[in-house]
Design an enzyme around this catalytic site. Structure first.
Site, PDB file in Angstrom:
ATOM      1  N   ARG A   1      -7.029 -13.145 -10.842  1.00  0.00           N
ATOM      2  CA  ARG A   1      -8.007 -12.279 -10.187  1.00  0.00           C
ATOM      3  C   ARG A   1      -9.418 -12.662 -10.614  1.00  0.00           C
ATOM      4  NH1 ARG A   1      -3.729  -8.123 -10.447  1.00  0.00           N
ATOM      5  NH2 ARG A   1      -4.166  -7.642 -12.626  1.00  0.00           N
TER       6      ARG A   1
ATOM      7  N   ASP B   1      -1.235  -4.849   3.489  1.00  0.00           N
ATOM      8  CA  ASP B   1       0.047  -4.602   2.840  1.00  0.00           C
ATOM      9  C   ASP B   1       0.874  -3.708   3.755  1.00  0.00           C
ATOM     10  OD1 ASP B   1       1.033  -4.964  -0.343  1.00  0.00           O
ATOM     11  OD2 ASP B   1       2.061  -3.376   0.772  1.00  0.00           O
ATOM     12  N   SER B   2       2.187  -3.868   3.700  1.00  0.00           N
ATOM     13  CA  SER B   2       3.059  -3.069   4.561  1.00  0.00           C
ATOM     14  C   SER B   2       3.347  -1.688   3.994  1.00  0.00           C
ATOM     15  CB  SER B   2       4.384  -3.805   4.801  1.00  0.00           C
ATOM     16  OG  SER B   2       5.053  -4.027   3.570  1.00  0.00           O
TER      17      SER B   2
ATOM     18  N   ASP C   1      -0.117 -13.736  -1.949  1.00  0.00           N
ATOM     19  CA  ASP C   1       0.610 -13.354  -3.163  1.00  0.00           C
ATOM     20  C   ASP C   1       1.803 -12.468  -2.798  1.00  0.00           C
ATOM     21  OD1 ASP C   1       1.290 -13.016  -5.829  1.00  0.00           O
ATOM     22  OD2 ASP C   1      -0.112 -11.352  -6.121  1.00  0.00           O
TER      23      ASP C   1
ATOM     24  N   CYS D   1       6.143 -15.650  -7.407  1.00  0.00           N
ATOM     25  CA  CYS D   1       6.597 -14.992  -8.639  1.00  0.00           C
ATOM     26  C   CYS D   1       8.118 -15.037  -8.745  1.00  0.00           C
ATOM     27  CB  CYS D   1       6.096 -13.553  -8.704  1.00  0.00           C
ATOM     28  SG  CYS D   1       6.698 -12.497  -7.371  1.00  0.00           S
TER      29      CYS D   1
END
Length: 399
Positions: free
Chosen positions: A217, A255-256, A303, A343
């Protein structure tokens, strides 16, 4: 204590301090351990090798000690947590100033405590047990945390219901193990490099915040000045806050999850940003990416959550990474940057880089790798357990 004897030659990994014993390496068990019990591990010729938590599965023992110290003694947990805290102090994350008050205290094998995660949020420790042994030890772990932190500890919250193996007899219900007098919050504001975020450990994903992206970040912030930024799979807006704090012209967060987007809105207000500088979209990130015009964004953050939880999902995950990155590389403006991450632990650095290479080739654009990205110091990797290196990323420059 049950004694586990290994097949001839199968002690080699333990002699190299790898912290797992696989079930196929076991020749004999003398005793009848319950899952989560401490067991002793011995070579086929009777040499002591280690102590660890026994469990049923492919990983039969997770090692707690190679040195032969009394792992059942109360001071074992205090010593191990103190060592973990000392690492965070030495890196400046703990007690190093007033710009950051959150960090990962225990990162499983990286801190010699396989199966245990503890994140620290300004006096609140959120624990996740990934093994029966650690789940059964949570009371001792809580007591040790109180001794290590003293009056600075506000609460210990156990959030193991989604991580500990489901076993009959385990009370897999999240809740507080300890609360200081007067503490009643399930949410508080943390500081990370001077930026402010709401963290809700009861309703948020994982322990409430993704501490592993702290340094990445920061890097996004360095590159954001004067750019239009798209933050895909934004969760609660960590990358978005850093981008705006360092001079991004505009940021869109996608974002969902409605809960995540609501938290993005709150985090934007918490940091005092003008509403005109930011938009939030509750929609599928890939659908959004396909719908935007080319050249709208000159910095993108990609991400996604883990696409592969186990090796059986690896092929599908790599195809998903390729499709996602091809869409991002195709849409970013000339001279733009793409921060892309995985990730998924079962996707190694080489496989991820190959998926991104294939994505770039699919677009036909000229792409340079400017940096290779990974997890920060408080998510340390035991040198004898390279499997602990799960977060990998690339910073791409796209012409």
């Amino acid at each position: 204590m049950t004694k586990i004897y290994l097949k001839k030659g199968r002690e080699e990994s333990l002699l190299r301090f790898h912290p797992w014993v696989f079930s196929g390496a076991i020749a004999q068990m003398v005793g009848n351990p319950a899952e989560g019990d401490i067991v002793g591990v011995f070579s086929g010729d009777g040499r002591f090798l280690a102590y660890g938590h026994y469990q049923i599965g492919s990983i039969a023992v997770r090692i707690l000690s190679f040195a032969g110290e009394d792992v059942l003694a109360p001071d074992f947990w205090v010593n191990m947590l103190s060592r973990a805290l000392n690492v965070r102090v030495s890196t400046g994350l703990a007690g190093g100033g007033d710009s950051t008050n959150c960090y990962r205290l225990v990162h499983g094998e990286g801190d010699g405590l396989p199966g245990l995660i503890i994140d620290y949020y300004d006096g609140v420790c959120v624990m996740q047990a990934h093994s029966v042994g650690m789940f059964r030890s949570k009371a001792q772990i809580c007591d040790a945390l109180r001794k290590v932190y003293g009056p600075a500890l506000k609460a210990v919250y156990d959030k193991s219901s989604g991580t500990a193996p489901f076993k009959a007899g385990l009370d897999l219900v999240d809740g507080y193990i300890y609360k200081a007098e007067g503490f009643s919050d399930d949410e508080q504001v943390i500081l990370e490099n001077g930026n402010r975020f709401y963290v809700n450990w009861t309703e948020g994903q994982k322990t409430g915040f993704f501490l592993d992206q702290r340094e990445n970040r920061n890097l996004v912030g360095r590159y954001s000045k004067g750019r239009n930024v798209l933050n895909l799979f934004c969760y609660t807006g960590g990358f978005s806050v850093y981008a705006l704090s360092k001079g991004a012209v505009h940021v869109d967060s996608v974002d969902s999850s409605k809960k995540a987007i609501d938290m993005v809105t709150r985090n934007m207000a918490l940091n005092g940003f003008d509403d005109a500088l930011h938009n939030e979209y509750c929609t599928d990130a890939i659908d959004y990416l396909h719908s935007v015009p080319e050249d709208k964004y000159d910095l993108m953050i990609v991400d996604p959550p883990a696409f592969a939880k186990h090796k059986g999902a690896l092929s599908n995950a790599l195809r998903a990474y390729q499709r996602l990155n091809a869409a991002a590389i195709a849409k970013v403006a000339p001279g733009g940057l793409v921060f892309t991450f995985s990730c998924s632990q079962v996707v190694d650095k080489e496989a991820f880089a190959l998926a991104v290479f294939s994505a770039a080739a699919q677009t036909g654009r000229s792409v340079r790798i400017l940096d290779r990205l990974n997890q920060p110091a408080d998510h340390s990797v035991n040198i004898y357990h390279p499997e602990g290196e799960y977060l990998k990323g690339l910073l791409l420059y796209v012409e």
